[in-house]
Design a protein around this motif. Sequence first.
Motif, PDB file in Angstrom:
ATOM      1  N   SER A  67      22.499  37.551  43.616  1.00 48.13           N
ATOM      2  CA  SER A  67      21.824  36.267  43.853  1.00 48.13           C
ATOM      3  C   SER A  67      20.438  36.203  43.227  1.00 48.13           C
ATOM      4  O   SER A  67      19.873  35.118  43.102  1.00 48.13           O
ATOM      5  CB  SER A  67      21.732  35.987  45.352  1.00 48.13           C
ATOM      6  OG  SER A  67      20.822  36.855  45.978  1.00 48.13           O
ATOM      7  N   GLN A  96      21.528  34.682  39.932  1.00 51.71           N
ATOM      8  CA  GLN A  96      22.252  33.420  40.113  1.00 51.71           C
ATOM      9  C   GLN A  96      22.174  33.004  41.583  1.00 51.71           C
ATOM     10  O   GLN A  96      23.056  33.346  42.385  1.00 51.71           O
ATOM     11  CB  GLN A  96      23.711  33.575  39.700  1.00 51.71           C
ATOM     12  CG  GLN A  96      23.895  33.909  38.251  1.00 51.71           C
ATOM     13  CD  GLN A  96      25.355  34.131  37.918  1.00 51.71           C
ATOM     14  OE1 GLN A  96      26.216  34.167  38.783  1.00 51.71           O
ATOM     15  NE2 GLN A  96      25.624  34.278  36.638  1.00 51.71           N
ATOM     16  N   GLN A 123      22.903  30.371  43.152  1.00 55.01           N
ATOM     17  CA  GLN A 123      23.986  29.537  43.666  1.00 55.01           C
ATOM     18  C   GLN A 123      25.233  30.350  44.052  1.00 55.01           C
ATOM     19  O   GLN A 123      26.195  29.801  44.574  1.00 55.01           O
ATOM     20  CB  GLN A 123      24.368  28.447  42.662  1.00 55.01           C
ATOM     21  CG  GLN A 123      25.071  28.938  41.413  1.00 55.01           C
ATOM     22  CD  GLN A 123      24.134  29.447  40.335  1.00 55.01           C
ATOM     23  OE1 GLN A 123      22.950  29.653  40.571  1.00 55.01           O
ATOM     24  NE2 GLN A 123      24.664  29.665  39.143  1.00 55.01           N
ATOM     25  N   ILE A 124      25.192  31.659  43.863  1.00 53.46           N
ATOM     26  CA  ILE A 124      26.366  32.486  44.158  1.00 53.46           C
ATOM     27  C   ILE A 124      26.705  32.489  45.650  1.00 53.46           C
ATOM     28  O   ILE A 124      27.863  32.580  46.026  1.00 53.46           O
ATOM     29  CB  ILE A 124      26.189  33.924  43.625  1.00 53.46           C
ATOM     30  CG1 ILE A 124      27.545  34.610  43.517  1.00 53.46           C
ATOM     31  CG2 ILE A 124      25.246  34.734  44.490  1.00 53.46           C
ATOM     32  CD1 ILE A 124      27.532  35.812  42.621  1.00 53.46           C
ATOM     33  N   TRP A 125      25.701  32.331  46.521  1.00 50.16           N
ATOM     34  CA  TRP A 125      25.974  32.288  47.960  1.00 50.16           C
ATOM     35  C   TRP A 125      26.802  31.062  48.306  1.00 50.16           C
ATOM     36  O   TRP A 125      27.783  31.163  49.053  1.00 50.16           O
ATOM     37  CB  TRP A 125      24.678  32.265  48.756  1.00 50.16           C
ATOM     38  CG  TRP A 125      23.988  33.589  48.801  1.00 50.16           C
ATOM     39  CD1 TRP A 125      22.908  33.973  48.077  1.00 50.16           C
ATOM     40  CD2 TRP A 125      24.360  34.718  49.591  1.00 50.16           C
ATOM     41  NE1 TRP A 125      22.578  35.269  48.369  1.00 50.16           N
ATOM     42  CE2 TRP A 125      23.445  35.754  49.297  1.00 50.16           C
ATOM     43  CE3 TRP A 125      25.369  34.955  50.514  1.00 50.16           C
ATOM     44  CZ2 TRP A 125      23.509  36.999  49.907  1.00 50.16           C
ATOM     45  CZ3 TRP A 125      25.431  36.209  51.115  1.00 50.16           C
ATOM     46  CH2 TRP A 125      24.517  37.199  50.814  1.00 50.16           C
ATOM     47  N   GLN A 126      26.427  29.902  47.782  1.00 50.42           N
ATOM     48  CA  GLN A 126      27.176  28.680  48.074  1.00 50.42           C
ATOM     49  C   GLN A 126      28.598  28.772  47.522  1.00 50.42           C
ATOM     50  O   GLN A 126      29.551  28.358  48.178  1.00 50.42           O
ATOM     51  CB  GLN A 126      26.478  27.439  47.478  1.00 50.42           C
ATOM     52  CG  GLN A 126      25.184  27.068  48.168  1.00 50.42           C
ATOM     53  CD  GLN A 126      24.010  27.876  47.642  1.00 50.42           C
ATOM     54  OE1 GLN A 126      24.077  28.485  46.581  1.00 50.42           O
ATOM     55  NE2 GLN A 126      22.928  27.888  48.403  1.00 50.42           N
ATOM     56  N   TYR A 127      28.739  29.321  46.341  1.00 53.76           N
ATOM     57  CA  TYR A 127      30.064  29.470  45.739  1.00 53.76           C
ATOM     58  C   TYR A 127      30.941  30.423  46.558  1.00 53.76           C
ATOM     59  O   TYR A 127      32.102  30.121  46.837  1.00 53.76           O
ATOM     60  CB  TYR A 127      29.922  29.983  44.301  1.00 53.76           C
ATOM     61  CG  TYR A 127      31.237  30.209  43.622  1.00 53.76           C
ATOM     62  CD1 TYR A 127      31.996  29.144  43.162  1.00 53.76           C
ATOM     63  CD2 TYR A 127      31.728  31.500  43.455  1.00 53.76           C
ATOM     64  CE1 TYR A 127      33.221  29.350  42.547  1.00 53.76           C
ATOM     65  CE2 TYR A 127      32.951  31.719  42.839  1.00 53.76           C
ATOM     66  CZ  TYR A 127      33.690  30.646  42.390  1.00 53.76           C
ATOM     67  OH  TYR A 127      34.900  30.853  41.793  1.00 53.76           O
ATOM     68  N   THR A 128      30.377  31.543  46.972  1.00 54.63           N
ATOM     69  CA  THR A 128      31.147  32.523  47.740  1.00 54.63           C
ATOM     70  C   THR A 128      31.567  31.967  49.093  1.00 54.63           C
ATOM     71  O   THR A 128      32.721  32.111  49.499  1.00 54.63           O
ATOM     72  CB  THR A 128      30.336  33.812  47.929  1.00 54.63           C
ATOM     73  OG1 THR A 128      29.966  34.310  46.640  1.00 54.63           O
ATOM     74  CG2 THR A 128      31.114  34.858  48.681  1.00 54.63           C
ATOM     75  N   GLY A 155      31.878  28.848  49.909  1.00 53.24           N
ATOM     76  CA  GLY A 155      32.852  27.788  49.654  1.00 53.24           C
ATOM     77  C   GLY A 155      34.244  28.336  49.365  1.00 53.24           C
ATOM     78  O   GLY A 155      35.254  27.802  49.831  1.00 53.24           O
ATOM     79  N   MET A 156      34.311  29.414  48.601  1.00 53.58           N
ATOM     80  CA  MET A 156      35.610  30.015  48.269  1.00 53.58           C
ATOM     81  C   MET A 156      36.180  30.824  49.430  1.00 53.58           C
ATOM     82  O   MET A 156      37.399  30.906  49.596  1.00 53.58           O
ATOM     83  CB  MET A 156      35.472  30.929  47.047  1.00 53.58           C
ATOM     84  CG  MET A 156      35.228  30.206  45.752  1.00 53.58           C
ATOM     85  SD  MET A 156      36.593  29.136  45.287  1.00 53.58           S
ATOM     86  CE  MET A 156      37.846  30.346  44.914  1.00 53.58           C
ATOM     87  N   THR A 214      42.269  32.019  49.820  1.00 46.16           N
ATOM     88  CA  THR A 214      41.366  33.170  49.804  1.00 46.16           C
ATOM     89  C   THR A 214      41.478  33.953  51.102  1.00 46.16           C
ATOM     90  O   THR A 214      41.501  35.187  51.086  1.00 46.16           O
ATOM     91  CB  THR A 214      39.916  32.717  49.585  1.00 46.16           C
ATOM     92  OG1 THR A 214      39.849  31.922  48.418  1.00 46.16           O
ATOM     93  CG2 THR A 214      38.983  33.903  49.450  1.00 46.16           C
TER      94      THR A 214
END
Length: 126
Positions: A69, A72, A74-79, A81-82, A88
Amino acid sequence: MATILPNSLAFVLMVFPYLIAMIGVLYIFLKQQRRAPTKTERNRFSIFFNIIFWLFNLTGFFLGLFWASFSQPQIWQYTIGMLFQPSTLFICALFFFVIAMPLYAVTFWFYGKQAQRMAIKMFGHI
């Protein structure tokens, strides 16, 4: 660490602490109790080691996310969300059972027959 290491080395680093702890705790148990674990104790050890194994790996996962992070954010929001998508969650549950069941079985066996052999070798009885 798994992202920057070769897969085989990352797998060894993932399982190695589990095996070292399993052998060390059995050795301490045999020295203190002077007997092999009972079936109930074997079950408790197996569950306990599995829980510690998964906490160890989840900690590594979140530390890896934290490290990523920095470059990047935004990786927390992406993770997140996924992570909560049904596909998943299904894959994570399947992954959990594919690894957890053999680890449980190996630990249960090791604290059974192998512990009895070690007790006989160390003390001359079970």
